[in-house]
Design an enzyme around this catalytic site. Structure first.
Site, PDB file in Angstrom:
ATOM      1  N   GLY A   1      44.983  50.411  19.787  1.00  0.00           N
ATOM      2  CA  GLY A   1      44.657  49.204  20.552  1.00  0.00           C
ATOM      3  C   GLY A   1      43.152  49.056  20.709  1.00  0.00           C
ATOM      4  O   GLY A   1      42.362  49.758  20.068  1.00  0.00           O
TER       5      GLY A   1
ATOM      6  N   THR B   1      43.389  51.180  35.717  1.00  0.00           N
ATOM      7  CA  THR B   1      42.645  49.928  35.842  1.00  0.00           C
ATOM      8  C   THR B   1      42.297  49.644  37.298  1.00  0.00           C
ATOM      9  O   THR B   1      43.037  50.050  38.207  1.00  0.00           O
ATOM     10  CB  THR B   1      43.499  48.764  35.273  1.00  0.00           C
ATOM     11  OG1 THR B   1      42.982  47.513  35.734  1.00  0.00           O
ATOM     12  CG2 THR B   1      44.944  48.836  35.740  1.00  0.00           C
ATOM     13  N   ASP B   2      41.217  48.910  37.498  1.00  0.00           N
ATOM     14  CA  ASP B   2      40.845  48.489  38.861  1.00  0.00           C
ATOM     15  C   ASP B   2      41.877  47.523  39.439  1.00  0.00           C
ATOM     16  O   ASP B   2      41.893  47.279  40.646  1.00  0.00           O
ATOM     17  CB  ASP B   2      39.444  47.857  38.880  1.00  0.00           C
ATOM     18  CG  ASP B   2      39.320  46.586  38.043  1.00  0.00           C
ATOM     19  OD1 ASP B   2      40.262  46.262  37.278  1.00  0.00           O
ATOM     20  OD2 ASP B   2      38.286  45.908  38.155  1.00  0.00           O
ATOM     21  N   GLU B   3      42.731  46.960  38.575  1.00  0.00           N
ATOM     22  CA  GLU B   3      43.696  45.966  39.052  1.00  0.00           C
ATOM     23  C   GLU B   3      44.745  46.571  39.984  1.00  0.00           C
ATOM     24  O   GLU B   3      45.415  45.846  40.713  1.00  0.00           O
ATOM     25  CB  GLU B   3      44.345  45.232  37.866  1.00  0.00           C
ATOM     26  CG  GLU B   3      43.288  44.531  37.031  1.00  0.00           C
ATOM     27  CD  GLU B   3      43.819  43.576  35.977  1.00  0.00           C
ATOM     28  OE1 GLU B   3      44.915  43.031  36.146  1.00  0.00           O
ATOM     29  OE2 GLU B   3      43.110  43.366  34.969  1.00  0.00           O
TER      30      GLU B   3
ATOM     31  N   TYR C   1      51.994  43.514  35.734  1.00  0.00           N
ATOM     32  CA  TYR C   1      51.186  44.464  34.945  1.00  0.00           C
ATOM     33  C   TYR C   1      50.551  45.508  35.861  1.00  0.00           C
ATOM     34  O   TYR C   1      50.716  46.711  35.672  1.00  0.00           O
ATOM     35  CB  TYR C   1      50.098  43.725  34.152  1.00  0.00           C
ATOM     36  CG  TYR C   1      48.955  44.625  33.719  1.00  0.00           C
ATOM     37  CD1 TYR C   1      49.146  45.667  32.807  1.00  0.00           C
ATOM     38  CD2 TYR C   1      47.654  44.455  34.243  1.00  0.00           C
ATOM     39  CE1 TYR C   1      48.103  46.509  32.429  1.00  0.00           C
ATOM     40  CE2 TYR C   1      46.611  45.293  33.870  1.00  0.00           C
ATOM     41  CZ  TYR C   1      46.832  46.312  32.956  1.00  0.00           C
ATOM     42  OH  TYR C   1      45.801  47.149  32.596  1.00  0.00           O
TER      43      TYR C   1
ATOM     44  N   LYS D   1      51.079  49.600  36.226  1.00  0.00           N
ATOM     45  CA  LYS D   1      50.007  50.605  36.090  1.00  0.00           C
ATOM     46  C   LYS D   1      49.939  51.475  37.356  1.00  0.00           C
ATOM     47  O   LYS D   1      49.724  52.685  37.281  1.00  0.00           O
ATOM     48  CB  LYS D   1      48.654  49.927  35.840  1.00  0.00           C
ATOM     49  CG  LYS D   1      48.495  49.283  34.479  1.00  0.00           C
ATOM     50  CD  LYS D   1      48.529  50.262  33.311  1.00  0.00           C
ATOM     51  CE  LYS D   1      47.318  51.168  33.256  1.00  0.00           C
ATOM     52  NZ  LYS D   1      47.346  52.023  32.032  1.00  0.00           N
TER      53      LYS D   1
ATOM     54  N   ARG E   1      48.992  31.155  35.909  1.00  0.00           N
ATOM     55  CA  ARG E   1      48.928  32.565  36.307  1.00  0.00           C
ATOM     56  C   ARG E   1      49.139  32.674  37.816  1.00  0.00           C
ATOM     57  O   ARG E   1      48.204  32.874  38.593  1.00  0.00           O
ATOM     58  CB  ARG E   1      47.618  33.222  35.891  1.00  0.00           C
ATOM     59  CG  ARG E   1      47.679  34.721  36.152  1.00  0.00           C
ATOM     60  CD  ARG E   1      46.451  35.469  35.748  1.00  0.00           C
ATOM     61  NE  ARG E   1      46.344  35.664  34.319  1.00  0.00           N
ATOM     62  CZ  ARG E   1      45.544  36.567  33.768  1.00  0.00           C
ATOM     63  NH1 ARG E   1      44.820  37.354  34.537  1.00  0.00           N
ATOM     64  NH2 ARG E   1      45.464  36.692  32.471  1.00  0.00           N
TER      65      ARG E   1
HETATM   66  P1  NAD Z   1      45.802  47.107  24.146  1.00  0.00           P
HETATM   67  O1  NAD Z   1      46.918  46.234  24.568  1.00  0.00           O
HETATM   68  O2  NAD Z   1      44.726  46.573  23.264  1.00  0.00           O
HETATM   69  O3  NAD Z   1      46.382  48.407  23.403  1.00  0.00           O
HETATM   70  C1  NAD Z   1      47.507  49.101  23.852  1.00  0.00           C
HETATM   71  C2  NAD Z   1      47.934  50.058  22.743  1.00  0.00           C
HETATM   72  O4  NAD Z   1      49.051  50.819  23.222  1.00  0.00           O
HETATM   73  C3  NAD Z   1      48.399  49.360  21.462  1.00  0.00           C
HETATM   74  O5  NAD Z   1      47.842  49.996  20.350  1.00  0.00           O
HETATM   75  C4  NAD Z   1      49.907  49.526  21.480  1.00  0.00           C
HETATM   76  O6  NAD Z   1      50.485  49.570  20.189  1.00  0.00           O
HETATM   77  C5  NAD Z   1      50.039  50.850  22.207  1.00  0.00           C
HETATM   78  N1  NAD Z   1      51.355  51.002  22.867  1.00  0.00           N
HETATM   79  C6  NAD Z   1      51.981  50.099  23.683  1.00  0.00           C
HETATM   80  N2  NAD Z   1      53.157  50.572  24.085  1.00  0.00           N
HETATM   81  C7  NAD Z   1      53.272  51.819  23.549  1.00  0.00           C
HETATM   82  C8  NAD Z   1      54.253  52.833  23.624  1.00  0.00           C
HETATM   83  N3  NAD Z   1      55.390  52.650  24.329  1.00  0.00           N
HETATM   84  N4  NAD Z   1      54.051  53.984  22.971  1.00  0.00           N
HETATM   85  C9  NAD Z   1      52.919  54.180  22.245  1.00  0.00           C
HETATM   86  N5  NAD Z   1      51.962  53.248  22.120  1.00  0.00           N
HETATM   87  C10 NAD Z   1      52.133  52.085  22.774  1.00  0.00           C
HETATM   88  O7  NAD Z   1      45.191  47.681  25.494  1.00  0.00           O
HETATM   89  P2  NAD Z   1      43.672  48.055  25.864  1.00  0.00           P
HETATM   90  O8  NAD Z   1      43.007  46.839  26.354  1.00  0.00           O
HETATM   91  O9  NAD Z   1      43.086  48.841  24.756  1.00  0.00           O
HETATM   92  O10 NAD Z   1      43.927  48.985  27.127  1.00  0.00           O
HETATM   93  C11 NAD Z   1      44.117  50.391  26.955  1.00  0.00           C
HETATM   94  C12 NAD Z   1      44.385  51.021  28.301  1.00  0.00           C
HETATM   95  O11 NAD Z   1      43.279  50.784  29.174  1.00  0.00           O
HETATM   96  C13 NAD Z   1      45.608  50.454  29.029  1.00  0.00           C
HETATM   97  O12 NAD Z   1      46.283  51.520  29.642  1.00  0.00           O
HETATM   98  C14 NAD Z   1      45.042  49.498  30.046  1.00  0.00           C
HETATM   99  O13 NAD Z   1      45.875  49.401  31.169  1.00  0.00           O
HETATM  100  C15 NAD Z   1      43.728  50.179  30.379  1.00  0.00           C
HETATM  101  N6  NAD Z   1      42.628  49.277  30.811  1.00  0.00           N
HETATM  102  C16 NAD Z   1      42.309  48.176  30.065  1.00  0.00           C
HETATM  103  C17 NAD Z   1      41.247  47.365  30.459  1.00  0.00           C
HETATM  104  C18 NAD Z   1      40.824  46.163  29.639  1.00  0.00           C
HETATM  105  O14 NAD Z   1      39.947  45.400  30.087  1.00  0.00           O
HETATM  106  N7  NAD Z   1      41.362  45.938  28.459  1.00  0.00           N
HETATM  107  C19 NAD Z   1      40.515  47.680  31.619  1.00  0.00           C
HETATM  108  C20 NAD Z   1      40.886  48.828  32.356  1.00  0.00           C
HETATM  109  C21 NAD Z   1      41.930  49.615  31.928  1.00  0.00           C
HETATM  110  P1  TYD Z   2      42.235  38.543  31.120  1.00  0.00           P
HETATM  111  O1  TYD Z   2      41.302  38.683  29.963  1.00  0.00           O
HETATM  112  O2  TYD Z   2      43.649  38.218  30.848  1.00  0.00           O
HETATM  113  O3  TYD Z   2      42.087  39.891  31.965  1.00  0.00           O
HETATM  114  P2  TYD Z   2      42.659  40.234  33.460  1.00  0.00           P
HETATM  115  O4  TYD Z   2      43.631  39.217  33.852  1.00  0.00           O
HETATM  116  O5  TYD Z   2      43.307  41.558  33.230  1.00  0.00           O
HETATM  117  O6  TYD Z   2      41.456  40.288  34.334  1.00  0.00           O
HETATM  118  O7  TYD Z   2      41.671  37.425  32.106  1.00  0.00           O
HETATM  119  C1  TYD Z   2      40.363  37.513  32.645  1.00  0.00           C
HETATM  120  C2  TYD Z   2      40.168  36.305  33.537  1.00  0.00           C
HETATM  121  O8  TYD Z   2      40.177  35.125  32.723  1.00  0.00           O
HETATM  122  C3  TYD Z   2      41.261  36.095  34.563  1.00  0.00           C
HETATM  123  O9  TYD Z   2      40.686  35.598  35.775  1.00  0.00           O
HETATM  124  C4  TYD Z   2      42.154  35.023  33.965  1.00  0.00           C
HETATM  125  C5  TYD Z   2      41.180  34.208  33.138  1.00  0.00           C
HETATM  126  N1  TYD Z   2      41.775  33.582  31.926  1.00  0.00           N
HETATM  127  C6  TYD Z   2      41.643  32.218  31.685  1.00  0.00           C
HETATM  128  O10 TYD Z   2      41.012  31.490  32.477  1.00  0.00           O
HETATM  129  N2  TYD Z   2      42.216  31.675  30.578  1.00  0.00           N
HETATM  130  C7  TYD Z   2      42.916  32.437  29.686  1.00  0.00           C
HETATM  131  O11 TYD Z   2      43.442  31.871  28.685  1.00  0.00           O
HETATM  132  C8  TYD Z   2      43.006  33.839  29.902  1.00  0.00           C
HETATM  133  C9  TYD Z   2      43.761  34.723  28.957  1.00  0.00           C
HETATM  134  C10 TYD Z   2      42.426  34.381  31.046  1.00  0.00           C
END
Ligand code: NAD
Ligand code: TYD
Length: 338
Positions: free
Chosen positions: A10, A126-128, A151, A155, A277
């Site tokens: 991911g 996550t901070d969420e 979500y 988490k 949302r």
């Molecule tokens: P992503 O959705 O890009 O990637 C998730 C990955 O997990 C994918 O490769 C998917 O194939 C794999 N996956 C999903 N279900 C699975 C399962 N059952 N078994 C094995 N693999 C599985 O997510 P990301 O944005 O890279 O986030 C990674 C982690 O960081 C997550 O746990 C997310 O909660 C956390 N996180 C993300 C953000 C952000 O801004 N993206 C911020 C803080 C924390």
């Molecule tokens: P997102 O990237 O989905 O991350 P998260 O909800 O985990 O913070 O969204 C970031 C912010 O952007 C959130 O306030 C929702 C907003 N957003 C839009 O306004 N339009 C969109 O199409 C998406 C996906 C998010």
């Protein structure tokens, strides 16, 4: 060191693997990923042939397969998750419970029962999980969890399993709780890659609820350096917040305007969207004093990081055009064209 990275195909997991292979050429990494819609081996094309890297396709909910693959590893770092808030609301909420809660539990069980004791388990959270917080306050690691979306609730459930495994079974666990990441290889369902790629395709961008919301955007490499630090120096049983503390704080509307400017469009490309949302969190902000004390500091300023990121999507259409013409299309129509 041999690290079992889950969800490494991911966005953040793939950036983390690339970061670690460059910094520690002698470490071995197993990338264990189910390859859901968000998992993409294109993200790691450049290191696929490295002899210290191995990919295994597998589900973190599959106990036997996990147990088989962690037999000789030192550390588990769990990135695997269903990660998109909108999908957890109107698409497949059950998968979030399955992977983010049950999957985390399964990894801990396999670790507990492993013949060779593992040194560490890092849960990438996550901070969420804290829910939103009013300015000028910041969420601290000791704050109660108040997740708003399916979500973040899933988490939070994963985090609680991790802390229970520490208290009950003395497993060597740690948790990081990071703010929103941005950078290369982020699936184009999330705000920044969705908006940039839409603009590059001459499409409008769906800005929710006036765009006043605040996230504490952190460049993905800075998240990787925080995990690296927690891996080597973090104290067992501890939780570490990670965030940029952007000053001034940045609204979604400001990011949208920046993307519009860099893609040579104008504000007529903003499509205001209301109410898709429900429960939309207004502001996330975390206190990062604890990880700073451990020696971490974000390096990439938002202005630099966002320009680097937008340029990456401009230069790497091969990567996202393939995604947008596949599964994504069905998701997009259901989410935005109801
Ligand atoms: P992503 O959705 O890009 O990637 C998730 C990955 O997990 C994918 O490769 C998917 O194939 C794999 N996956 C999903 N279900 C699975 C399962 N059952 N078994 C094995 N693999 C599985 O997510 P990301 O944005 O890279 O986030 C990674 C982690 O960081 C997550 O746990 C997310 O909660 C956390 N996180 C993300 C953000 C952000 O801004 N993206 C911020 C803080 C924390
Ligand atoms: P997102 O990237 O989905 O991350 P998260 O909800 O985990 O913070 O969204 C970031 C912010 O952007 C959130 O306030 C929702 C907003 N957003 C839009 O306004 N339009 C969109 O199409 C998406 C996906 C998010």
């Amino acid at each position: 060191m041999k690290i079992f990275v889950t969800g490494g195909a991911g966005f953040i997991g793939s950036n983390f693997i690339r970061y670690m292979m460059k910094k520690y050429p002698d470490y071995k990494i197993v990338n264990y990923d189910k390859l859901t819609y968000a998992g993409n081996l294109d993200n790691l094309k450049d290191i696929a042939d490295n002899p210290n890297y191995k990919f295994v396709q597998g589900d973190i909910c599959d106990y036997d397969k996990v147990a088989e693959n962690i037999k000789d590893v030192d550390t588990i770092i769990n990135f695997a998750a269903d990660s998109h808030v909108d999908r957890s609301i109107g698409h497949n909420p059950g998968d979030f419970i399955q992977t983010d809660v049950y999957g985390t539990f399964t990894l801990l069980e396999a670790m507990k029962n492993s013949k060779k004791p593992l040194e560490r388990f890092i849960q990438i959270s996550t901070d969420e999980v804290y829910g939103d917080i009013e300015a000028p306050n910041f969420s601290k690691e000791i704050d109660p969890l108040k997740p708003s979306s399916p979500y973040s609730a899933s988490k939070a459930g994963g985090d609680l399993q991790v802390m229970a495994a520490y208290r009950t079974f003395d497993l060597p666990v740690l948790i990081t709780r990071c703010t929103n990441n941005y950078g290369p290889y982020q699936y184009p369902e999330k705000l920044i890659p969705l908006f940039v790629t839409n603009l590059l395709e001459d499409e409008k961008v769906p800005l929710y609820d006036g765009g006043t919301q605040i996230r504490d955007w952190l460049y993905v490499d800075d998240h990787c350096s925080a995990i690296d630090l927690v891996l080597h120096k973090g104290a067992l049983g501890e939780i570490y917040n990670v965030g940029a503390n952007n000053d001034p704080e940045i609204t979604n509307l400001e990011i949208t305007k920046k993307a519009i400017e860099m893609c040579g469009k104008d504000e007529s490309y903003i499509e205001p969207v209301e109410g898709i949302r429900p429960g939309h969190d207004q502001r996330y902000a975390v206190d990062v004093a604890k990880i700073k004390k451990l020696g971490w500091q974000a390096e990439v300023e938002f202005d630099e990081g966002i320009e680097r990121t937008i340029k990456w999507y401009q230069d790497n259409k091969w990567w996202w055009e393939k995604i947008k013409s596949g599964e994504f299309k069905k998701y997009y129509d259901k989410q935005y064209k109801k």
